[in-house]
Design a protein around this motif. Structure first.
Motif, mmCIF file in Angstrom:
data_model
loop_
_atom_site.group_PDB
_atom_site.id
_atom_site.type_symbol
_atom_site.label_atom_id
_atom_site.label_comp_id
_atom_site.label_asym_id
_atom_site.label_seq_id
_atom_site.Cartn_x
_atom_site.Cartn_y
_atom_site.Cartn_z
ATOM 1 N N SER A 132 36.452 38.140 38.895
ATOM 2 C CA SER A 132 37.095 39.124 39.779
ATOM 3 C C SER A 132 37.610 40.318 38.977
ATOM 4 C CB SER A 132 38.261 38.462 40.530
ATOM 5 O OG SER A 132 37.801 37.402 41.355
ATOM 6 N N ALA A 133 38.158 40.050 37.776
ATOM 7 C CA ALA A 133 38.639 41.142 36.925
ATOM 8 C C ALA A 133 37.486 42.018 36.443
ATOM 9 C CB ALA A 133 39.404 40.567 35.737
ATOM 10 N N ILE A 134 36.350 41.396 36.160
ATOM 11 C CA ILE A 134 35.164 42.156 35.736
ATOM 12 C C ILE A 134 34.652 43.013 36.886
ATOM 13 C CG2 ILE A 134 32.770 41.933 34.954
ATOM 14 C CD1 ILE A 134 33.681 39.249 33.615
ATOM 15 N N ALA A 135 34.633 42.430 38.080
ATOM 16 C CA ALA A 135 34.191 43.174 39.266
ATOM 17 C C ALA A 135 35.107 44.360 39.538
ATOM 18 C CB ALA A 135 34.152 42.246 40.477
ATOM 19 N N GLU A 136 36.404 44.162 39.359
ATOM 20 C CA GLU A 136 37.367 45.245 39.587
ATOM 21 C C GLU A 136 37.085 46.430 38.664
ATOM 22 O OE1 GLU A 136 42.194 46.057 39.109
ATOM 23 O OE2 GLU A 136 41.377 44.032 38.921
ATOM 24 N N GLN A 137 36.759 46.137 37.422
ATOM 25 C CA GLN A 137 36.481 47.217 36.476
ATOM 26 C C GLN A 137 35.176 47.942 36.809
ATOM 27 O OE1 GLN A 137 38.711 48.401 34.268
ATOM 28 N NE2 GLN A 137 39.931 46.915 35.431
ATOM 29 N N LEU A 138 34.201 47.204 37.296
ATOM 30 C CA LEU A 138 32.950 47.843 37.727
ATOM 31 C C LEU A 138 33.204 48.778 38.908
ATOM 32 C CD1 LEU A 138 30.411 44.872 37.470
ATOM 33 C CD2 LEU A 138 30.442 46.923 36.051
ATOM 34 N N ARG A 139 34.061 48.337 39.824
ATOM 35 C CA ARG A 139 34.345 49.160 40.999
ATOM 36 C C ARG A 139 35.096 50.437 40.630
ATOM 37 N NH1 ARG A 139 34.837 43.958 43.510
ATOM 38 N NH2 ARG A 139 37.079 43.873 43.082
#
Length: 289
Positions: A225-232
Motif C-alpha cells: 500500500s505504501a508503494i502504491a501511494e508513492q506511485l500515485r
C-alpha cells in the motif's frame, strides 16, 4: 584498510560498494569469480588477499527454490560462512555476516530478541541458522546481523515486483497476516559502514549476533500500500489492492507470520539504529542510483 566483500551483485553488497567507496580498498567478488560451494576456492582467495576485514553479503536467498535444492542452499549459507570464519580467525580479522528473520518460526507474539530460540520453518532458514552456528563455533571476532524484508532499486525484491505489478494489473492480492519490517539495503549498508567506523576508532561494542531492521512494523499488504501511494503521487495509476491471508497464497516454503526483530541490543551496544521503515522507503525512492 583492505576489505574483502562477497556477493558482488546482491542488494546489500551493491549499497556497500557505494557506502565504502573511497574509505577502504574494496576487493569485491561475485559468483562469476568465486564458487562459494568450493571451500578451497574460498580459502585460497582469503589467504592470497589477506584482508583486514571480511564482509559476507553473499547468500542463497531464493526461499522457495531452496526447498528443492537444499544441498546448494547449505553450501552457500552454511559451509561458506564457516570457511570464511575460520580464515578470518586465522588472520585475526573480523567477519561481518548477514542473516535473517527466517531463523525463527514466527509463533512468538512479540518481536524476537537475539536470545530467543531459533526454529526455522524451511530449508532457507535452516541453512542460514547453520551458517550462524558455524561462525559462532569458530569463535573469532564477528558480527552476525539478522535483518528482514530487504529491498532496493536493483535486483529482485518486493519493491520492484510491486512497482511493476501495481502498474500492470487492475487488481492485486497481497498477504496481510505476515508482520515485519521492510529494510532498505541502503540502510543496512550505512549501518555496516558505521559499525566499521566504530571498530576502527576503538569504540566497538561486543562482537556477536544482532538484529538490524527498519524501525516500526507493517504487513506485506501495508508495504504494498505504501508503494502504491508513492506511485500515485507520481500520477501513475495503480491496481486495486486486496488483503488476503497466507493460506490463500500457498508457497513451497512456509513463511513466519511474525518477522519482527527487536533491535534494541544493537542500539545499546553499538549506538546504531535504522530509520523508520516508511522514511527509509521514501529515501530509497528519492535517490535512484
Amino acid at each position: 584498510m583492505k576489505i574483502l566483500l562477497l556477493g558482488q551483485h546482491g542488494q546489500v553488497s551493491q549499497e556497500l560498494q557505494l557506502c565504502l567507496a573511497g574509505q577502504a580498498e574494496l576487493v569485491v567478488r561475485g559468483r562469476d569469480q568465486l564458487d562459494l560451494g568450493q571451500p578451497e576456492q574460498i580459502r585460497q582467495l582469503v589467504r592470497a588477499l589477506r584482508p583486514e576485514l571480511i564482509i559476507n553479503a553473499a547468500a542463497h536467498t531464493a526461499v522457495d527454490q531452496a526447498e528443492s535444492e537444499p544441498e546448494l542452499a547449505f553450501a552457500i549459507n552454511a559451509m561458506a560462512p564457516e570457511v570464511l570464519a575460520q580464515e578470518a580467525a586465522a588472520l585475526d580479522v573480523p567477519l561481518i555476516h548477514y542473516s535473517t528473520d527466517y531463523v525463527f518460526d514466527g509463533d512468538k507474539p512479540t518481536p524476537y530478541i537475539e536470545a530467543d530460540e531459533p526454529n526455522p520453518l524451511g530449508v532457507y532458514g535452516r541453512s542460514k541458522l547453520a551458517g550462524e552456528q558455524a561462525i559462532q563455533a569458530v569463535g573469532g571476532a564477528h558480527l552476525i546481523l539478522r535483518t528482514s524484508w530487504v529491498y532496493s532499486l536493483h535486483g529482485r525484491n518486493f519493491l520492484l515486483t510491486m512497482q511493476r505489478l501495481l502498474q500492470e494489473r487492475d487488481a492485486l492480492k497481497v498477504v496481510a497476516d505476515q508482520i515485519g519490517a521492510p529494510t532498505w539495503a541502503g540502510s543496512i549498508a550505512a549501518a555496516t559502514a558505521e559499525l566499521i567506523g566504530h571498530w576502527r576508532s576503538g569504540q566497538a561494542g561486543p562482537w556477536g549476533t544482532y538484529h538490524l531492521t527498519g524501525q516500526g512494523e507493517t504487513s506485506w499488504f501495508g508495504f504494498a500500500s505504501a508503494i502504491a501511494e508513492q506511485l500515485r503521487t507520481q500520477g501513475k495509476a495503480t491496481a486495486q489492492l486486496e488483503a488476503i491471508p497466507s493460506s490463500a497464497y500457498p508457497t513451497p516454503a512456509q513463511r513466519p507470520l511474525n518477522s519482527r526483530l527487536d533491535c534494541s541490543r544493537l542500539q545499546r551496544d553499538w549506538h546504531i539504529q535504522l530509520p523508520d521503515w516508511h522514511d527509509a522507503l521514501l529515501e530509497c525512492l528519492a535517490n535512484p542510483r
